[in-house]
Each structure stands twice: as C-alpha cells, then as structure tokens.
Design an enzyme around this catalytic site. Structure first.
Site, PDB file in Angstrom:
ATOM      1  N   ASP A 160       0.819  -1.221   0.000  1.00  0.00           N
ATOM      2  CA  ASP A 160       0.000   0.000   0.000  1.00  0.00           C
ATOM      3  C   ASP A 160       0.849   1.266   0.000  1.00  0.00           C
ATOM      4  O   ASP A 160       0.427   2.298   0.527  1.00  0.00           O
ATOM      5  CB  ASP A 160      -0.963   0.031   1.198  1.00  0.00           C
ATOM      6  CG  ASP A 160      -1.907  -1.153   1.188  1.00  0.00           C
ATOM      7  OD1 ASP A 160      -2.308  -1.553   0.094  1.00  0.00           O
ATOM      8  OD2 ASP A 160      -2.220  -1.666   2.276  1.00  0.00           O
TER       9      ASP A 160
ATOM     10  N   HIS B 261      -3.467  -2.075  -6.935  1.00  0.00           N
ATOM     11  CA  HIS B 261      -2.657  -0.961  -7.427  1.00  0.00           C
ATOM     12  C   HIS B 261      -3.588   0.140  -7.930  1.00  0.00           C
ATOM     13  O   HIS B 261      -4.283  -0.027  -8.918  1.00  0.00           O
ATOM     14  CB  HIS B 261      -1.716  -1.446  -8.549  1.00  0.00           C
ATOM     15  CG  HIS B 261      -0.648  -2.368  -8.029  1.00  0.00           C
ATOM     16  ND1 HIS B 261       0.122  -3.152  -8.836  1.00  0.00           N
ATOM     17  CD2 HIS B 261      -0.241  -2.614  -6.761  1.00  0.00           C
ATOM     18  CE1 HIS B 261       0.973  -3.851  -8.087  1.00  0.00           C
ATOM     19  NE2 HIS B 261       0.760  -3.535  -6.831  1.00  0.00           N
TER      20      HIS B 261
ATOM     21  N   GLN C 242       2.529  -6.211  -2.840  1.00  0.00           N
ATOM     22  CA  GLN C 242       2.845  -6.187  -1.395  1.00  0.00           C
ATOM     23  C   GLN C 242       4.160  -5.435  -1.117  1.00  0.00           C
ATOM     24  O   GLN C 242       4.474  -4.500  -1.839  1.00  0.00           O
ATOM     25  CB  GLN C 242       2.890  -7.615  -0.834  1.00  0.00           C
ATOM     26  CG  GLN C 242       1.539  -8.327  -0.842  1.00  0.00           C
ATOM     27  CD  GLN C 242       1.237  -9.098  -2.093  1.00  0.00           C
ATOM     28  OE1 GLN C 242       2.097  -9.737  -2.656  1.00  0.00           O
ATOM     29  NE2 GLN C 242       0.002  -9.071  -2.531  1.00  0.00           N
TER      30      GLN C 242
ATOM     31  N   LYS D 136       2.407   2.011  -5.143  1.00  0.00           N
ATOM     32  CA  LYS D 136       3.206   1.518  -6.277  1.00  0.00           C
ATOM     33  C   LYS D 136       2.522   1.776  -7.603  1.00  0.00           C
ATOM     34  O   LYS D 136       3.171   2.063  -8.596  1.00  0.00           O
ATOM     35  CB  LYS D 136       3.400  -0.001  -6.164  1.00  0.00           C
ATOM     36  CG  LYS D 136       4.279  -0.447  -5.047  1.00  0.00           C
ATOM     37  CD  LYS D 136       4.468  -1.953  -5.078  1.00  0.00           C
ATOM     38  CE  LYS D 136       3.293  -2.747  -4.539  1.00  0.00           C
ATOM     39  NZ  LYS D 136       3.004  -2.596  -3.127  1.00  0.00           N
TER      40      LYS D 136
END
Ligand code: IMP
Length: 424
Positions: free
Chosen positions: A13, A41, A225, A16
């Site tokens: 989180d 995302h 992740q 990205k």
C-alpha cells in the site's frame, strides 16, 4: 538491457500503482512475479480512480505487453471479472496480444478461499488478517505439489488427474471443518470453460521473458505487497505467502537473478499496514486518525482502514538491504502537510536495549519505536514540481531519511494524479 524492478518497502500500500504506471510508459513489457488479487494498485486517470488487482499496470499503455508470471496465484473467476471491468473502462485487454498468463501460475479455487477463512477462524485473536482471497492455501498446495496450474486448464486429461489428487485431499478436510465438499463435475466443467476462453493468453511466459531479455527489450517487474510481507524476510507469521521481496523475481518469472539491474522501491512518507502483526511506529488515537483521514488510508482491495504510524528508518533500512534497493520513490509527501512536529522513528527499544543498526525481526512484536522530532511544514505542496520549491522543512525531512537509510529518494509524489510528481 538490465531489468528494472519496482516493489513496496514495508507492508504494501505504498502507492506503487502510480509510480509503475508512470514507468510503464517507456517500457516494452510489465511483469508480475508474485501474490495474486490480494494486491491493489490504484491509479488516478483524469480524476477517475482505477484499481488493478492482478493485471499488470502496463495495461493502460498501448503497445505494452503485460505478463502474469508463474509465481503469481490466479483466481480465474476474478481474472475474467477484472478483464471485463477494464474493458468496460475503455482499456484494451487482448488475450495473447497484450496480455499473457504463465502456464505455471497456480490456480486459486473457491475451496482455497474457504480454507483461508477457516484458518483465520482457528487462529482466533491471533489471526493474520488475510485478505481472505485464498492466497495462503493456494501457495501451500503449490509447495505440497497438489496445486492446479493455469496450463492444466487447457489440458483436460491433466486437469482431471490433478483434480483427483486435490479433491482426495481437500474434501475430507472440508468435511472436517463442516464446510461443503467440492462437487467435482461442475468444478471441472467450469475450469475447462475458463481454459477455452483464456487459452490465447496461457503460455510459457518464462521463455517469452528470456527471449525479450536477450533482445534487449525494456522489462519492468511489478512487485505486489512489500518487503516486510515476504514469507521469509517479513514479520512472519504476519506476512503473505509468497516471496514478495525482490528475491521472488527470478523464482516468479523465470528470468535469471543476474538480469535484475535497477531496484526502485516505493516508500510512503509515513508508515501504514492493513491486517494484523507488529508495527513498532504505529500511532494510536487522534493523530493516527488524522493521518488516516488525510491520506485516505483505506485498503484498496478490502476497504479496511489502514493502521498508520510514523516513518520507520530502522525497518526501511533493513528492507533496502534485503531487496537490494538502488533508489527510492517517496509517495504521499503532501499528506504530511500540517503535521508539526514530524517524528521519525530512528531506533527501537527492545526490552531496554536500543537498536538502530538492524531489524530485530524475530522479536519485533516486543519492540517500540524511538522517535526524533523534526519540524513539520504547513504549505500545500500538491502543486510543487521542482524539489527546490518544496518548503525547507519538507526537504530536511526527505534528506534526513536519505541519510539514515543510505539510498537516494529520486522521485517524490505529491498527489494522486499522474503528473503530481517531483523528479530529482
Ligand atoms: P494474504 O496475502 O491475503 O494471505 O494476507 C496476508 C497479509 O498480507 C495480511 O496482513 C494482508 O493484509 C497483507 N497483504 C496482502 N496483500 C497486500 C497488499 O497488496 N497490500 C497490503 N497488504 C497486503
């Protein structure tokens, strides 16, 4: 050409999606190497929010190949929904043209979701806080060699054999947990139908990637992740079930480890975490709530409120070393406007011992962060595009982090839109 790799630094989180979307514009191929639709995302396009869970972020760029590598776990029900959702928003997702899935990627079945939820119930107050999407049980089947792979969906005889083993093991287990057993016939039919529809996309993506690498194509590896959610190098057992740090890249794509050149890691200007598990710099009470509201910190996959805390230089320095980070991109700097002072976690207190040069991962649950306060800034920085135009306090904050973690922060994001970025 060396492969570029982008991943998150701590518990995911970090934002990205936006950075990968930006880099994808001058890339030939974007590849996912691990995780599944537990990831989310988020990208903002012209004010509209778009969340990608499984499909690589290059899908929004015409001419870019998007590959789901063998290390990813794929829920075909979700995959088809995500493809349809994207097409409905005008994106072109052409199976076998700009979108491919590895024949070696393992398949998430509804029974894996059920077992994920049961495992959480069994753990009770010690639960992991998983996304409930069947990720852990699917990776467990991969390791115990009972899993189904995407390539099985287009080979009915092999699918049938694989289902024999899987259901012989899983149905008694489901029964023991008072869950409905899997009816083999309807499941097999559905899986064969998925195979028929997805066939053009299912291929040997490892070969594709090695050929692309040999031809000097620009390959961008998209992590899901973050490093501290890595099954080996994260805050176990409060982790996901894959090698989410860059160690997973070769395993999850079939590219050699030596192909990785640049490792760009995304770090948020403060820390967040969804799910359970240790979080030494976590904020409780009003300031944590203010940070959550200012940063709109709610999980993009599950909608759960994210836990918020101060920037943790001890954890980040560890993750930089484990992932081989060559440069950092910082997101959400704008969110810190108005927080004054700005504490920075610079060490841990572990049962009276002060630790700053290593992450005491095994005992991290007992550690509390020791913070140093830095002056905050009040100005709205969302319109700033040059580093020199940031308030001096914001620059001091960025540079203090660089000093402590030892790698440059070369990209700074100051808002959700594609152009709200400072390149240094
Ligand atoms: P699982 O991956 O669903 O098994 O969840 C294991 C842990 O990883 C939980 O704490 C999840 O909240 C966390 N997690 C998994 N994927 C993501 C992600 O993409 N972002 C943030 N946390 C994640």
């Amino acid at each position: 050409m060396a492969v570029r790799c982008v991943t998150g630094i701590l518990w995911g989180d970090e934002g990205k999606g936006k950075i990968i979307d930006r880099l994808a514009a001058d890339t030939d191929c974007v590849v996912r190497y691990g995780g599944g639709h537990n990831a989310g995302h988020t990208i903002f396009l012209g004010g509209e929010k778009l969340v990608l869970h499984l499909i690589p972020s290059g899908i929004l760029h015409p001419g870019v190949l998007n590959i789901v590598g063998n290390g990813v776990v794929v829920d075909p029900w979700h995959l088809e929904e995500e493809i349809e959702g994207l097409r409905g928003r005008g994106a072109e997702v052409e199976l076998g043209v700009n979108f491919f899935v590895s024949e070696g990627a393992h398949v998430i079945l509804p029974l894996h979701r059920a077992l994920d939820q049961v495992a959480e119930q069994i753990r009770g107050s010690d639960k992991i806080g998983t996304t409930g999407r069947g990720i852990g049980p699917t990776y467990a089947d991969r390791a115990s060699r009972t899993g189904l792979r995407m390539g099985d969906l287009v080979r009915p005889a092999r699918l049938s054999r694989a289902l024999d083993y899987l259901l012989a093991e899983k149905n008694p287990l489901l029964r023991a947990f008072d869950l409905p057993e899997v009816e083999r016939g309807p499941l097999e039919t559905q899986l064969i139908e998925f195979g028929q529809r997805l066939r053009p996309a299912i291929t040997d993506t490892g070969h594709m990637l090695r050929s692309a690498y040999a031809c000097d194509q620009r390959i961008l590896i998209e992590g899901a992740q973050g490093v501290l959610l890595d099954v080996d190098h994260g805050s176990y057992p409060f982790v996901t079930s894959s090698s989410s740090s860059t160690g997973g890249v070769a395993v999850g794509t079939g590219l050699p480890p030596s192909a990785i050149g640049e490792v760009l890691v995304i770090v948020k200007a403060y820390s967040t975490r969804v799910g359970e598990g240790p979080f030494p710099s976590e904020l409780f009470g009003e300031i944590g709530d203010q940070l959550r509201t200012a940063g709109n910190e709610f999980g993009s996959t599950t909608g759960r409120p994210r836990r918020c805390g101060w920037f943790d230089t001890v954890a980040v320095k560890y993750a930089v070393a484990v992932s081989g980070t060559t440069r950092l991109a910082m997101t959400n700097l704008d969110v810190l406007s108005g927080f004054d002072p700005l504490p920075l976690a610079v060490a841990y207190d572990l049962n009276g011992e002060r630790i700053s040069d290593r992450l005491p991962l095994f005992d991290i649950e007992e550690a509390t962060a020791v913070c140093e306060e830095m002056p905050g800034f009040q100005d709205d920085v969302t319109g700033v595009r040059r580093y020199a135009d940031l308030p001096v306090q914001a620059r001091n904050y960025v540079e203090a982090i660089e000093d402590r973690v030892g790698v440059p922060i070369e990209i700074i994001s100051v808002g959700p839109e594609r152009d709200q970025v400072i390149e240094r």
